[in-house]
Design an enzyme around this catalytic site. Structure first.
Site, PDB file in Angstrom:
ATOM      1  N   ILE A  21       8.865  26.677  18.011  1.00 50.94           N
ATOM      2  CA  ILE A  21       8.330  27.424  16.871  1.00 50.94           C
ATOM      3  C   ILE A  21       9.197  27.385  15.762  1.00 50.94           C
ATOM      4  O   ILE A  21       8.601  27.380  14.833  1.00 50.94           O
ATOM      5  CB  ILE A  21       8.468  28.935  17.650  1.00 50.94           C
ATOM      6  CG1 ILE A  21       7.520  29.317  18.633  1.00 50.94           C
ATOM      7  CG2 ILE A  21       8.399  30.064  16.479  1.00 50.94           C
ATOM      8  CD1 ILE A  21       7.498  30.477  19.286  1.00 50.94           C
ATOM      9  N   LYS A  41      21.696  23.428  17.268  1.00 48.25           N
ATOM     10  CA  LYS A  41      22.874  23.179  17.965  1.00 48.25           C
ATOM     11  C   LYS A  41      22.542  21.476  18.387  1.00 48.25           C
ATOM     12  O   LYS A  41      23.426  21.161  18.795  1.00 48.25           O
ATOM     13  CB  LYS A  41      23.608  24.028  18.971  1.00 48.25           C
ATOM     14  CG  LYS A  41      22.500  24.262  20.285  1.00 48.25           C
ATOM     15  CD  LYS A  41      23.210  24.876  21.185  1.00 48.25           C
ATOM     16  CE  LYS A  41      22.512  24.962  22.281  1.00 48.25           C
ATOM     17  NZ  LYS A  41      23.185  25.802  23.590  1.00 48.25           N
ATOM     18  N   TYR A 154      16.514  39.103  29.348  1.00 48.60           N
ATOM     19  CA  TYR A 154      15.811  38.446  28.374  1.00 48.60           C
ATOM     20  C   TYR A 154      15.236  39.476  27.385  1.00 48.60           C
ATOM     21  O   TYR A 154      15.010  39.634  26.278  1.00 48.60           O
ATOM     22  CB  TYR A 154      14.524  37.144  28.453  1.00 48.60           C
ATOM     23  CG  TYR A 154      13.762  36.684  27.344  1.00 48.60           C
ATOM     24  CD1 TYR A 154      14.478  35.848  26.283  1.00 48.60           C
ATOM     25  CD2 TYR A 154      12.561  37.041  27.132  1.00 48.60           C
ATOM     26  CE1 TYR A 154      13.821  35.319  25.477  1.00 48.60           C
ATOM     27  CE2 TYR A 154      11.794  36.587  25.872  1.00 48.60           C
ATOM     28  CZ  TYR A 154      12.547  35.802  25.128  1.00 48.60           C
ATOM     29  OH  TYR A 154      11.688  35.211  24.158  1.00 48.60           O
TER      30      TYR A 154
HETATM   31  N1  LIG Z   1       7.761  30.113  23.107  1.00 51.51           N
HETATM   32  C1  LIG Z   1       7.350  31.399  23.379  1.00 51.51           C
HETATM   33  O1  LIG Z   1       6.281  31.599  23.901  1.00 51.51           O
HETATM   34  C2  LIG Z   1       7.820  32.215  22.795  1.00 51.51           C
HETATM   35  C3  LIG Z   1       7.403  33.740  22.863  1.00 51.51           C
HETATM   36  C4  LIG Z   1       8.021  34.768  22.078  1.00 51.51           C
HETATM   37  C5  LIG Z   1       9.440  34.655  21.500  1.00 51.51           C
HETATM   38  N2  LIG Z   1       9.755  33.349  21.603  1.00 51.51           N
HETATM   39  C6  LIG Z   1      11.012  33.008  20.606  1.00 51.51           C
HETATM   40  O2  LIG Z   1      10.707  32.340  19.641  1.00 51.51           O
HETATM   41  C7  LIG Z   1      11.954  31.632  19.462  1.00 51.51           C
HETATM   42  C8  LIG Z   1      11.755  30.071  19.608  1.00 51.51           C
HETATM   43  O3  LIG Z   1      11.222  29.799  20.795  1.00 51.51           O
HETATM   44  P1  LIG Z   1      10.815  28.428  21.370  1.00 51.51           P
HETATM   45  O4  LIG Z   1       9.828  28.667  22.413  1.00 51.51           O
HETATM   46  O5  LIG Z   1      10.501  27.531  20.071  1.00 51.51           O
HETATM   47  O6  LIG Z   1      12.234  27.800  21.975  1.00 51.51           O
HETATM   48  P2  LIG Z   1      12.508  26.263  22.094  1.00 51.51           P
HETATM   49  O7  LIG Z   1      13.703  26.428  23.420  1.00 51.51           O
HETATM   50  O8  LIG Z   1      11.631  25.683  22.117  1.00 51.51           O
HETATM   51  O9  LIG Z   1      13.556  26.002  20.682  1.00 51.51           O
HETATM   52  C9  LIG Z   1      14.863  26.603  20.610  1.00 51.51           C
HETATM   53  C10 LIG Z   1      15.519  25.993  19.389  1.00 51.51           C
HETATM   54  O10 LIG Z   1      16.883  26.538  19.378  1.00 51.51           O
HETATM   55  C11 LIG Z   1      17.872  25.794  19.596  1.00 51.51           C
HETATM   56  N3  LIG Z   1      19.144  26.399  19.766  1.00 51.51           N
HETATM   57  C12 LIG Z   1      19.165  26.933  21.076  1.00 51.51           C
HETATM   58  N4  LIG Z   1      20.528  27.720  21.240  1.00 51.51           N
HETATM   59  C13 LIG Z   1      20.865  27.384  19.810  1.00 51.51           C
HETATM   60  C14 LIG Z   1      22.146  27.976  19.121  1.00 51.51           C
HETATM   61  N5  LIG Z   1      23.341  28.515  19.894  1.00 51.51           N
HETATM   62  N6  LIG Z   1      22.371  27.498  17.966  1.00 51.51           N
HETATM   63  C15 LIG Z   1      21.384  26.972  17.135  1.00 51.51           C
HETATM   64  N7  LIG Z   1      20.432  26.520  17.822  1.00 51.51           N
HETATM   65  C16 LIG Z   1      20.042  26.736  19.082  1.00 51.51           C
HETATM   66  C17 LIG Z   1      17.563  24.733  20.420  1.00 51.51           C
HETATM   67  O11 LIG Z   1      18.194  23.451  20.339  1.00 51.51           O
HETATM   68  C18 LIG Z   1      16.073  24.521  20.101  1.00 51.51           C
HETATM   69  O12 LIG Z   1      15.846  23.458  18.951  1.00 51.51           O
HETATM   70  C19 LIG Z   1      13.053  32.136  20.421  1.00 51.51           C
HETATM   71  O13 LIG Z   1      13.634  33.112  19.994  1.00 51.51           O
HETATM   72  C20 LIG Z   1      12.163  32.719  21.412  1.00 51.51           C
HETATM   73  O14 LIG Z   1      12.710  33.621  22.452  1.00 51.51           O
HETATM   74  C21 LIG Z   1       9.194  32.291  22.152  1.00 51.51           C
END
Ligand SMILES: NC(=O)c1ccc[n+]([C@@H]2O[C@H](COP(=O)([O-])OP(=O)(O)OC[C@H]3O[C@@H](n4cnc5c(N)ncnc54)[C@H](O)[C@@H]3O)[C@@H](O)[C@H]2O)c1
Length: 190
Positions: A21, A41, A154
């Site tokens: 996202i 990171k 979570y």
């Molecule tokens: N994917 C979904 O369905 C969904 C639904 C609701 C909310 N979200 C929220 O949206 C956000 C993104 O989700 P996603 O599915 O794209 O996740 P993802 O795991 O695909 O990507 C997360 C990114 O954050 C980076 N990251 C992780 N820890 C980190 C840190 N300590 N410092 C800096 N970067 C860090 C990772 O390296 C990765 O590039 C999250 O906060 C998640 O909780 C996602």
């Protein structure tokens, strides 16, 4: 407003912008003319995306490490001179676990990322956002509002960034910032 110019001249930091996202948010801001700082990171993922996205700058940063976040903000100001928006997107959803299978240590680590990372980035960005009447955007989650089975830590960590914005609205909203929360539902990244 014409596509490609809506955010011309604006400087945006997207945490966790290296994939999923966050990468989508980075692309959307770039497509609208903003200068985007991708914070992640994951150094190799961030560098690869920087190569793919002209106009994006990758700054390695673990949002749970305050010194990293200080460097992220100071390097952004050094390169661009100002900051208009931070998108607190970095977060993690652990695999499904019943409550009895979770650990306090795992919960603490999740709080460090999903809640305190948001707090630290917002706190350190705020002096610069006040100058530009900038935005704070927290990516929370639908399940922070409606709950989710096998995801007690979570859900708690995603409820709190929603509430985290309330006092920011109340106390600093009047000082030229515009906090917002977004609560995505299920999304499968590439
Ligand atoms: N994917 C979904 O369905 C969904 C639904 C609701 C909310 N979200 C929220 O949206 C956000 C993104 O989700 P996603 O599915 O794209 O996740 P993802 O795991 O695909 O990507 C997360 C990114 O954050 C980076 N990251 C992780 N820890 C980190 C840190 N300590 N410092 C800096 N970067 C860090 C990772 O390296 C990765 O590039 C999250 O906060 C998640 O909780 C996602």
């Amino acid at each position: 407003m014409a596509a490609g110019t809506r955010y011309a001249g604006k400087v945006v930091i997207v945490t966790g912008g290296g994939r999923g996202i966050g990468a989508g948010i980075a692309r959307a801001f770039l497509d609208s003319g903003a200068q985007v700082v991708i914070c992640d990171k994951d150094v190799s993922g961030g560098q690869a995306l920087e190569q793919q996205l002209p106009g994006a700058v990758f700054i390695p940063c673990d949002v749970t490490q305050e010194e990293d976040v200080k460097t992220l903000i100071s390097e952004t100001i050094l390169r661009f001179g100002h900051l208009d928006c931070v998108v607190n997107n970095a977060g993690y959803h652990p695999p499904p676990q019943w409550l009895e299978e979770t650990s306090a240590q795992g919960f603490r680590q999740l709080l460090e990322l999903n809640l305190l990372g948001t707090y630290t980035v917002t706190k350190l960005a705020l002096p610069h956002l006040r100058k530009t009447q900038g935005n704070v955007i927290n990516i929370s989650s639908l399940v922070g509002a409606i709950g989710q089975s096998q995801a007690v830590p979570y859900v708690a960590t995603k409820y709190l960034p929603r509430k985290h914005l309330d006092p920011i609205v109340g106390t600093v909203g009047s000082l030229n910032t515009r906090p917002q929360g977004h609560n995505p539902g299920g999304h499968l990244g590439p």
